[in-house]
Design a protein around this motif. Structure first.
Motif, short mmCIF file in Angstrom:
data_model
loop_
_atom_site.label_atom_id
_atom_site.label_comp_id
_atom_site.label_asym_id
_atom_site.label_seq_id
_atom_site.Cartn_x
_atom_site.Cartn_y
_atom_site.Cartn_z
N LEU A 103 -1.53 -7.76 3.77
CA LEU A 103 -2.83 -8.02 4.37
C LEU A 103 -3.38 -9.35 3.90
O LEU A 103 -3.30 -9.68 2.72
CB LEU A 103 -3.82 -6.92 3.97
N HIS A 104 -3.91 -10.11 4.83
CA HIS A 104 -4.57 -11.37 4.50
C HIS A 104 -5.96 -11.35 5.10
O HIS A 104 -6.11 -11.31 6.32
CB HIS A 104 -3.76 -12.56 5.04
N ARG A 105 -6.98 -11.36 4.27
CA ARG A 105 -8.35 -11.24 4.75
C ARG A 105 -8.79 -12.48 5.52
O ARG A 105 -8.57 -13.61 5.08
CB ARG A 105 -9.32 -10.98 3.59
N VAL A 106 -9.45 -12.24 6.66
CA VAL A 106 -9.96 -13.30 7.51
C VAL A 106 -11.27 -12.82 8.13
O VAL A 106 -11.69 -11.68 7.93
CB VAL A 106 -8.97 -13.69 8.62
N THR A 107 -11.90 -13.69 8.90
CA THR A 107 -13.03 -13.30 9.75
C THR A 107 -12.51 -13.18 11.18
O THR A 107 -11.85 -14.09 11.68
CB THR A 107 -14.15 -14.34 9.69
N VAL A 108 -12.77 -12.04 11.81
CA VAL A 108 -12.30 -11.77 13.17
C VAL A 108 -13.52 -11.65 14.09
O VAL A 108 -14.32 -10.74 13.93
CB VAL A 108 -11.46 -10.48 13.22
N ASN A 109 -13.65 -12.62 14.97
CA ASN A 109 -14.79 -12.63 15.91
C ASN A 109 -16.12 -12.46 15.19
O ASN A 109 -16.99 -11.70 15.60
CB ASN A 109 -14.60 -11.56 16.99
N GLY A 110 -16.26 -13.16 14.09
CA GLY A 110 -17.51 -13.17 13.35
C GLY A 110 -17.71 -12.01 12.40
O GLY A 110 -18.72 -11.96 11.70
N GLN A 111 -16.78 -11.07 12.36
CA GLN A 111 -16.90 -9.90 11.50
C GLN A 111 -15.71 -9.83 10.53
O GLN A 111 -14.69 -10.48 10.73
CB GLN A 111 -16.94 -8.62 12.36
N PRO A 112 -15.83 -9.05 9.44
CA PRO A 112 -14.72 -8.98 8.47
C PRO A 112 -13.45 -8.45 9.11
O PRO A 112 -13.50 -7.55 9.96
CB PRO A 112 -15.26 -8.00 7.41
N GLY A 113 -12.32 -8.99 8.69
CA GLY A 113 -11.06 -8.52 9.24
C GLY A 113 -9.89 -8.95 8.39
O GLY A 113 -10.05 -9.47 7.27
N ALA A 114 -8.70 -8.70 8.91
CA ALA A 114 -7.48 -9.05 8.17
C ALA A 114 -6.33 -9.22 9.14
O ALA A 114 -6.30 -8.62 10.22
CB ALA A 114 -7.14 -7.95 7.16
N LEU A 115 -5.39 -10.06 8.74
CA LEU A 115 -4.11 -10.20 9.42
C LEU A 115 -3.10 -9.31 8.72
O LEU A 115 -3.06 -9.26 7.49
CB LEU A 115 -3.63 -11.66 9.38
N VAL A 116 -2.28 -8.63 9.50
CA VAL A 116 -1.19 -7.83 8.94
C VAL A 116 0.10 -8.59 9.21
O VAL A 116 0.50 -8.77 10.37
CB VAL A 116 -1.14 -6.43 9.56
N ARG A 117 0.73 -9.05 8.13
CA ARG A 117 1.89 -9.94 8.27
C ARG A 117 3.07 -9.44 7.44
O ARG A 117 2.90 -8.69 6.47
CB ARG A 117 1.53 -11.36 7.83
N THR A 118 4.25 -9.89 7.83
CA THR A 118 5.44 -9.63 7.04
C THR A 118 5.48 -10.61 5.87
O THR A 118 4.69 -11.54 5.79
CB THR A 118 6.71 -9.82 7.89
#
Length: 313
Positions: A245-260
């Motif tokens: 998991l890599h934390r990011v902002t998604v469309n202005g709200q908290p989110g994360a990328l799920v990556r290999t």
């Protein structure tokens, strides 16, 4: 010596506005980029034909809005037969960046808000976005959508009534919101959501946009117990397979990328947080909506269920 300002310079200066209009009307990053490219080509052709343009901002805003409306109308029928929940193509920024560089206003690009706009018909959506979000005047809106000013006012009134009853609300304090998101994603990475169960609303909802790809969530999952069970199973299978998991902002709200481990992207997760609780979890795994972000996990990778995909027909 004063440097001459070119059309390209002016186009780049107002690009965030143009992208915002196209994205909020279509919910698609790819479509928005295509619309901007076409708008610039039309500007070049207009110049070649000697067309006088009084305001480049107004001219390009009008062109982009018309193109976006055309695209939205053509996409309407496809979305009616879309497999599973539909979510917009995610806009992603690093969690610490403080905002979007490519959009003018991040408060109206949340996934919840864009999904709400999907419930309006294309002309209602265009009128609402152009007036409420970008403050276009009625004569310009009427010209764009091909309706009278009086009709545009009626359309706006109807759209406002629809939106106001359902408009999403989010926590006003970004620090508290982001602290909860950080704890949530850390627990998700461990596969143990037990300590955070009470921070999920009792009526929390999980949405998954797979567009027919697998694995995905074919219908919304309702309720704290069901969502925790789904997330725990997803975490234990996915992160056990080396996902990160890599934390990011998604469309202005908290989110994360799920990556290999090698950085390939599988899906994007966004959270809606209200009154200190997570009220919605939104996952976009449809590869057709993620290509603008990073290299993707291939279709034949076991993480995608050996390339299974469901066709709508």
């Amino acid at each position: 010596m004063q440097t001459e300002v070119t059309d390209e310079d002016e186009f780049l200066a107002i690009r965030p506005l143009l992208f915002s209009i196209a994205y909020e009307m279509t919910g698609s990053v790819a479509d928005a980029e295509d619309i901007l490219s076409e708008a610039y080509l039309r500007l070049r052709r207009s110049r070649e034909h000697g067309t006088k343009i009084r305001s480049l901002r107004n001219y390009l805003s009008t062109v982009v809005s018309r193109l976006a409306l055309d695209q939205l109308q053509s996409a309407r029928s496809r979305r009616e037969v879309y497999v599973g929940p539909w979510l917009p193509e995610p806009l992603v920024e690093e969690a610490s960046s403080g905002g979007f560089e490519q959009v003018e206003r991040s408060d109206t690009v949340s996934m919840a808000f864009l999904v709400l706009l999907e419930s309006l018909n294309p002309v209602e959506r265009a009128v609402f976005v152009l007036r409420e979000v970008f403050s276009f005047d009625y004569p310009q809106i009427a010209e764009i959508v091909g309706r009278s000013e009086a009709n545009c006012r009626q359309l706006l009134r109807r759209a406002r009534q629809h939106v106001e009853h359902r408009q999403p609300r989010f926590d006003a304090d970004p620090a508290d919101r982001d602290a909860l998101a950080r704890r949530f994603f850390a627990a998700l990475a461990r596969g143990d959501l037990g300590p955070l169960v009470d921070r999920l609303a009792e009526d929390v909802v999980a949405y998954g946009d797979g567009g027919g790809s697998w694995p995905s969530i074919p219908r919304p999952i309702l309720g704290r117990e069901n969502v925790v069970r789904m997330l725990t199973g997803m975490a234990r299978s996915g992160f056990g397979a080396g996902l990160r998991l890599h934390r990011v902002t998604v469309n202005g709200q908290p989110g994360a990328l799920v990556r290999t481990a090698d950085g390939r992207l599988l899906n994007v997760i966004g959270l809606d947080i209200v009154n200190g609780q997570i009220v919605a979890v939104r996952s976009v795994i449809n590869p057709d909506k993620l290509g603008h972000l990073a290299p993707l996990v291939p279709w034949d990778d076991p993480l995608r269920g050996n390339g299974r995909r469901v066709d709508p027909g």
